[in-house]
Design a protein around this motif. Structure first.
Motif, PDB file in Angstrom:
ATOM      1  N   LEU A 224      18.498  33.243  47.091  1.00  6.66           N
ATOM      2  CA  LEU A 224      17.769  32.811  47.943  1.00  6.66           C
ATOM      3  C   LEU A 224      17.190  32.057  48.092  1.00  6.66           C
ATOM      4  CD1 LEU A 224      17.382  36.194  48.884  1.00  6.66           C
ATOM      5  CD2 LEU A 224      19.809  35.732  49.946  1.00  6.66           C
ATOM      6  N   LEU A 225      16.124  31.774  46.758  1.00  7.16           N
ATOM      7  CA  LEU A 225      15.027  30.437  46.700  1.00  7.16           C
ATOM      8  C   LEU A 225      15.946  30.077  45.989  1.00  7.16           C
ATOM      9  CD1 LEU A 225      12.494  33.146  44.924  1.00  7.16           C
ATOM     10  CD2 LEU A 225      13.099  32.549  46.975  1.00  7.16           C
ATOM     11  N   PRO A 226      15.354  28.559  45.984  1.00 14.11           N
ATOM     12  CA  PRO A 226      15.928  26.913  45.775  1.00 14.11           C
ATOM     13  C   PRO A 226      15.847  26.984  43.926  1.00 14.11           C
ATOM     14  CG  PRO A 226      13.556  27.019  47.451  1.00 14.11           C
ATOM     15  CD  PRO A 226      14.344  28.494  47.404  1.00 14.11           C
ATOM     16  N   SER A 227      16.426  26.619  43.712  1.00 11.18           N
ATOM     17  CA  SER A 227      15.472  26.050  41.663  1.00 11.18           C
ATOM     18  C   SER A 227      14.590  25.250  42.132  1.00 11.18           C
ATOM     19  CB  SER A 227      17.176  25.105  41.441  1.00 11.18           C
ATOM     20  OG  SER A 227      18.127  26.694  41.040  1.00 11.18           O
ATOM     21  N   GLU A 228      14.564  24.597  42.562  1.00  7.69           N
ATOM     22  CA  GLU A 228      12.928  23.977  42.025  1.00  7.69           C
ATOM     23  C   GLU A 228      11.625  24.528  42.323  1.00  7.69           C
ATOM     24  OE1 GLU A 228      16.050  21.163  43.761  1.00  7.69           O
ATOM     25  OE2 GLU A 228      14.996  23.138  44.428  1.00  7.69           O
ATOM     26  N   LEU A 229      11.812  25.596  42.686  1.00 11.43           N
ATOM     27  CA  LEU A 229      11.086  26.985  43.300  1.00 11.43           C
ATOM     28  C   LEU A 229      10.683  28.331  41.612  1.00 11.43           C
ATOM     29  CD1 LEU A 229       8.359  28.118  44.466  1.00 11.43           C
ATOM     30  CD2 LEU A 229       9.665  29.209  45.964  1.00 11.43           C
ATOM     31  N   VAL A 230      11.618  27.959  41.921  1.00 10.03           N
ATOM     32  CA  VAL A 230      11.852  29.151  40.555  1.00 10.03           C
ATOM     33  C   VAL A 230      11.728  28.158  39.318  1.00 10.03           C
ATOM     34  CG1 VAL A 230      13.481  29.808  39.085  1.00 10.03           C
ATOM     35  CG2 VAL A 230      14.314  30.259  41.915  1.00 10.03           C
ATOM     36  N   MET A 231      11.483  27.307  39.230  1.00  9.00           N
ATOM     37  CA  MET A 231      11.492  26.492  37.854  1.00  9.00           C
ATOM     38  C   MET A 231       9.761  25.600  37.708  1.00  9.00           C
ATOM     39  SD  MET A 231      13.486  26.259  35.143  1.00  9.00           S
ATOM     40  CE  MET A 231      12.203  24.431  34.419  1.00  9.00           C
ATOM     41  N   ASP A 232       9.413  25.968  39.145  1.00 12.54           N
ATOM     42  CA  ASP A 232       7.261  26.182  39.633  1.00 12.54           C
ATOM     43  C   ASP A 232       7.018  27.485  38.679  1.00 12.54           C
ATOM     44  OD1 ASP A 232       7.915  23.454  40.432  1.00 12.54           O
ATOM     45  OD2 ASP A 232       7.490  24.241  42.473  1.00 12.54           O
ATOM     46  N   CYS A 233       7.622  28.362  38.671  1.00  2.00           N
ATOM     47  CA  CYS A 233       7.140  29.207  38.188  1.00  2.00           C
ATOM     48  C   CYS A 233       7.214  29.670  36.972  1.00  2.00           C
ATOM     49  CB  CYS A 233       8.388  30.404  38.983  1.00  2.00           C
ATOM     50  SG  CYS A 233       7.940  31.139  41.123  1.00  2.00           S
ATOM     51  N   PHE A 234       8.642  29.499  36.334  1.00  4.48           N
ATOM     52  CA  PHE A 234       9.219  29.553  34.639  1.00  4.48           C
ATOM     53  C   PHE A 234       7.707  28.464  33.866  1.00  4.48           C
ATOM     54  CE2 PHE A 234      10.834  27.314  31.152  1.00  4.48           C
ATOM     55  CZ  PHE A 234      11.375  27.708  29.876  1.00  4.48           C
ATOM     56  N   GLU A 235       7.888  27.162  34.571  1.00  2.00           N
ATOM     57  CA  GLU A 235       6.764  26.065  35.090  1.00  2.00           C
ATOM     58  C   GLU A 235       5.343  27.218  33.646  1.00  2.00           C
ATOM     59  OE1 GLU A 235       9.047  21.823  34.542  1.00  2.00           O
ATOM     60  OE2 GLU A 235       7.257  22.461  36.298  1.00  2.00           O
TER      61      GLU A 235
END
Length: 309
Positions: A224-235
């Motif tokens: 559902l969420l764009p991977s860019e947002l997921v990676m922002d959270c990851f970093e």
């Protein structure tokens, strides 16, 4: 998105993930461990291969022959004629794929609902900054060397000194997923009794682990969420993990992580300053996650059940 655009975005995402995943995979192949940098791949259930898959997020149509491969991916479907109408020119046939939101919400309704409860509830509470990272110390309180969670590491103050820090300070942890790893002798020393059942009312935005878990909620809501947002959270989670372990009882100087000496007044002040900075960053990402989920929140029926994590 045209293939020119989305394939470039996909490659940029994979390059971003490789910076973290490739060293971890190399260590794993060599049978080596890293007490700080393995954590996001071993504690959380998202594996490197899953993280490296780029997703545009709900509502985006990917066109081109390469996009058709995603029909074999979970929660993708062919785009409808209406969704493709704006991309067709002069009657040329255009095919595309998009995230199957209906199927995702049908299968994962409780996960979405629980994520919304945790994210919104945490955002609404005042941040607390008096824990000083003692949760990591509580996980080794009164433990022998070979019983430690990271048995290959040394305690910076030794066993006696580590226990003394616990006994001279109040433990104010609000995060159940840290509390559940406490040693039996440490559990009654926490000011709060935490459980999975009261997690939704205890999470607060100053907690390092609650802020690390933004990554968990983000990947659980993929695609559902764009991977860019997921990676922002990851970093963000990656950087918080480093600070969390610097403030831990372990001696990590040889690993390149100098200690935050929370047993001292200066160390406590340093910890709180860093904690406040991460709380501010996390508040921004938490708001982005809630905004991204807001369209789906209206489609969820009320649920009284509480998923396990």
């Amino acid at each position: 998105m045209s293939p020119h655009d989305w394939l470039a975005a996909e490659q940029a995402h994979q390059d971003r993930v490789d910076r973290y995943a490739k060293p971890y995979l190399a260590r794993r192949s060599a049978g080596q461990k890293h007490p700080v940098e393995d954590f996001l791949f071993t504690y959380y259930t998202q594996k490197p291969g899953q993280l490296s898959r780029w997703h545009p997020g709900a509502g985006v149509v990917l066109t081109g022959p390469q996009a058709q491969e995603r029909l074999a991916w979970k929660y993708y479907r062919p785009a409808t004629a209406e969704e493709l109408r704006e991309m067709a020119s002069e009657g040329a046939a255009v095919e595309g794929v998009t995230v199957d939101v209906d199927k995702f919400l049908k299968d994962r309704r409780e996960a979405v609902a629980f994520a919304l409860i945790i994210l919104a509830g945490t955002a609404a509470r005042p941040a607390q900054f008096g824990c000083f990272g003692l949760h990591e110390w509580a996980m080794v309180y009164r433990q022998d060397k070979f019983d430690l969670r990271h048995e290959y590491l040394n305690l910076r103050l030794g066993s006696t000194g580590t226990d003394q820090v616990i006994e001279e300070n109040k433990i104010r942890c609000t995060h159940f997923d840290a509390y559940r790893f406490y040693t039996p002798d440490a559990i009654p020393r926490n000011e709060l009794t935490l459980s999975r059942e009261n997690q939704r009312t205890m999470e607060q935005p100053g907690c390092l682990h609650a802020n690390m878990d933004l990554y968990k909620w983000a990947y659980k809501l993929t695609p559902l969420l764009p991977s860019e947002l997921v990676m922002d959270c990851f970093e963000l989670s990656w950087r918080i993990r480093a600070m969390d372990m610097q403030a831990s009882p372990y001696d990590l100087q040889d690993w390149g992580y100098p200690p935050i000496r929370i047993e001292t007044a200066e160390g406590k002040a340093s910890y709180v300053a860093l904690q406040r900075g991460f709380a501010e960053e996390s508040a921004q990402l938490r708001a982005k996650l809630l905004a991204a989920l807001e369209p789906f929140a209206r489609r969820l029926e009320p649920s009284s059940s509480v998923p396990t994590n």
